[in-house]
Scaffold this active site. Structure first.
Site, short mmCIF file in Angstrom:
data_model
loop_
_atom_site.label_atom_id
_atom_site.label_comp_id
_atom_site.label_asym_id
_atom_site.label_seq_id
_atom_site.Cartn_x
_atom_site.Cartn_y
_atom_site.Cartn_z
N TYR A 83 -2.48 -1.00 10.45
CA TYR A 83 -2.75 -1.61 9.11
C TYR A 83 -1.45 -1.26 8.38
CZ TYR A 83 -4.00 -1.70 4.18
OH TYR A 83 -4.18 -1.94 2.92
N LYS B 155 1.66 -3.95 6.24
CA LYS B 155 2.14 -3.93 5.02
C LYS B 155 3.51 -3.76 4.98
CE LYS B 155 -1.76 -4.93 3.22
NZ LYS B 155 -1.90 -6.11 2.50
N SER C 142 0.82 -1.24 0.04
CA SER C 142 0.00 -0.11 0.01
C SER C 142 0.97 1.30 0.00
CB SER C 142 -0.74 -0.11 1.11
OG SER C 142 -1.68 1.26 1.15
N1 NAD Z 1 -8.88 -1.11 -1.06
C1 NAD Z 1 -7.88 -0.32 -0.89
O1 NAD Z 1 -7.83 0.88 -1.00
C2 NAD Z 1 -6.25 -1.08 -0.89
C3 NAD Z 1 -5.39 -0.05 -0.91
C4 NAD Z 1 -4.00 -0.49 -0.79
C5 NAD Z 1 -3.89 -1.90 -0.69
N2 NAD Z 1 -4.86 -2.73 -0.44
C6 NAD Z 1 -4.35 -4.32 -0.30
O2 NAD Z 1 -5.20 -5.01 -1.50
C7 NAD Z 1 -5.54 -6.09 -0.77
C8 NAD Z 1 -7.07 -6.30 -1.07
O3 NAD Z 1 -7.96 -5.27 -0.63
P1 NAD Z 1 -9.40 -5.26 -0.75
O4 NAD Z 1 -9.73 -3.70 -0.90
O5 NAD Z 1 -9.95 -5.94 -2.07
O6 NAD Z 1 -10.09 -5.75 0.49
P2 NAD Z 1 -11.27 -6.84 0.67
O7 NAD Z 1 -11.44 -6.76 2.21
O8 NAD Z 1 -12.49 -6.69 -0.21
O9 NAD Z 1 -10.59 -7.99 0.47
C9 NAD Z 1 -9.74 -9.03 1.29
C10 NAD Z 1 -10.05 -10.49 0.93
O10 NAD Z 1 -9.10 -11.17 1.96
C11 NAD Z 1 -9.76 -12.29 2.72
N3 NAD Z 1 -9.23 -12.65 3.78
C12 NAD Z 1 -9.00 -11.74 4.71
N4 NAD Z 1 -8.02 -12.62 5.72
C13 NAD Z 1 -8.03 -13.77 5.31
C14 NAD Z 1 -7.17 -15.09 5.47
N5 NAD Z 1 -6.53 -15.09 6.71
N6 NAD Z 1 -7.41 -16.00 4.76
C15 NAD Z 1 -8.14 -15.99 3.44
N7 NAD Z 1 -8.81 -14.77 3.17
C16 NAD Z 1 -8.67 -13.79 3.99
C17 NAD Z 1 -11.26 -11.34 2.99
O11 NAD Z 1 -12.25 -12.46 3.33
C18 NAD Z 1 -11.73 -10.66 1.68
O12 NAD Z 1 -12.29 -11.35 0.65
C19 NAD Z 1 -5.36 -6.04 0.67
O13 NAD Z 1 -4.21 -6.69 0.92
C20 NAD Z 1 -5.36 -4.65 0.98
O14 NAD Z 1 -4.61 -4.29 1.99
C21 NAD Z 1 -6.07 -2.03 -0.44
#
Ligand code: NAD
Length: 337
Positions: free
Chosen positions: A141, A145, A117
């Site tokens: 959080y 990362k 991130s």
């Molecule tokens: N959305 C944003 O703004 C953003 C920005 C930067 C980075 N990210 C990163 O991108 C990735 C995806 O984010 P997102 O927005 O799709 O979030 P999201 O919550 O929609 O998706 C995360 C998924 O991971 C699954 N999950 C969590 N812990 C788990 C585990 N222990 N075992 C199996 N599955 C598990 C959840 O059920 C969910 O489906 C994350 O790593 C997040 O940190 C997101």
């Protein structure tokens, strides 16, 4: 190619799965559904399990020994929640991810693409950050990362992993074909709030922070269409070896960090104006003080992504807003809360 996507039932993982499938690849999803959606998971081959379930992970690779790479999106992602529940965040995002990476190394499946991130960057003069800009993760959080980037780097050195850490800026929009999108019922971030006001779920948009040292005083971000973000993952797996070779040249390790942003800084006020243009109506706005932990912001220097992955963002923020609004209207016919 077969690609394992952890967190494949989430917002970004599910979009990546669609992008891979549209390009003729085969996504295999692993998700515990702790926050993700079964409605998204069932679009592809799906394993309902936790990343820490070592038997389940072993089974996936026994069933699909031809998996080429793993895209690790699974995580808990809500910043304020991470402040209240650091134990849960460090357990899910660090402890479990670390064990998962070690298992991948032990199984000989060494190619990893990691969802990192831009929240780990420090604020710099001019707000543009390159991959080597100073880091200052401010929440539990974002520290998870940062830690996982360090862990991955050490694992690349010690256990033969090859890893690309992709630092996402601010994703907006939905799959343009409306298969998946943001699934959180009551989103707390900018575009989610604006869509909530537009759909009549909330009365007013709170613009938090107007005294930042930016061109109009509001916070500055780099918004990237989630479909562009998904395309970058497609390019990352297709150009994996090229990116890793570059990492080896630069760092002496098969590890590389790449920014995924549009390369444009957009202020919150500018974003609200763009939203009103696409939506066709004014949005009621209330000016509020910044929330704890808010920062002036950052935008990406995205040159490395173009050079190594042959990728750059193509969709505009207006297209992101259009798709977020479209998704806001169809979401409840796809997701059954
Ligand atoms: N959305 C944003 O703004 C953003 C920005 C930067 C980075 N990210 C990163 O991108 C990735 C995806 O984010 P997102 O927005 O799709 O979030 P999201 O919550 O929609 O998706 C995360 C998924 O991971 C699954 N999950 C969590 N812990 C788990 C585990 N222990 N075992 C199996 N599955 C598990 C959840 O059920 C969910 O489906 C994350 O790593 C997040 O940190 C997101």
């Amino acid at each position: 190619m077969k690609i394992l996507i952890t967190g494949g039932a989430g917002y970004i993982g599910s979009t990546i799965a669609s992008a891979l499938a549209d390009a003729g690849h085969t996504p295999i999803l692993l998700d515990s559904l702790i926050t993700g959606r079964e409605e998204f998971a069932k679009l592809h081959t799906f394993y309902h399990a936790d990343i820490a379930d070592q038997d389940a992970v072993r089974q996936i690779f026994e069933d699909h020994p031809d998996i080429y790479a793993t895209i690790h999106c699974a995580a808990l992602i809500v910043v304020p929640e991470s402040v209240e529940k650091p134990y849960e965040y460090y357990t899910e995002n660090v402890v479990k991810s670390m064990r998962f990476f070690k298992q991948l190394a032990d199984l000989g499946h060494h190619r990893v693409v990691f969802s990192s991130s831009a929240a780990i960057y420090d604020v710099v003069p001019g707000f543009m950050v390159r991959e080597d800009s100073p880091l200052m993760p401010l929440s539990p959080y974002s520290r998870t990362k940062y830690m996982m980037e360090m862990v991955l780097k050490d694992f690349c050195k010690a256990y033969g992993l090859n890893a690309i850490a992709l630092r996402y800026f601010n994703p907006i929009g939905a799959d343009p074909k409306m298969r998946t999108g943001l699934h959180i019922q009551y989103p707390s971030h900018l575009i989610g709030k604006l869509v909530s006001v537009a759909l009549g779920h909330e009365e007013v948009f709170n613009l938090t922070g107007v005294d930042w040292p930016t061109r109009d005083g509001s916070g500055l971000r780099d918004y990237i269409h989630v479909w562009d973000l998904a395309q970058a993952h497609l390019k990352a797996v297709e150009n994996f070896e090229k990116a890793i070779t570059q990492g080896a040249e630069e760092e002496g390790l098969p590890y590389i960090v790449i920014n995924l942003g549009s390369g444009n800084g957009v202020t919150v006020k500018e974003f609200v104006a763009a939203f009103e243009k696409v939506y066709g109506q004014k949005v009621p706005v209330a000016i509020k003080p910044p929330r704890p932990g808010d920062v002036a912001g950052a935008y990406a220097n995205a040159d490395r992504a173009e050079k190594l992955l042959g990728w750059k963002a193509e969709l505009s923020i207006e297209e992101g807003i259009r798709d977020a609004l479209k998704w806001g209207k169809v979401r409840d016919t796809i997701i059954h809360y």
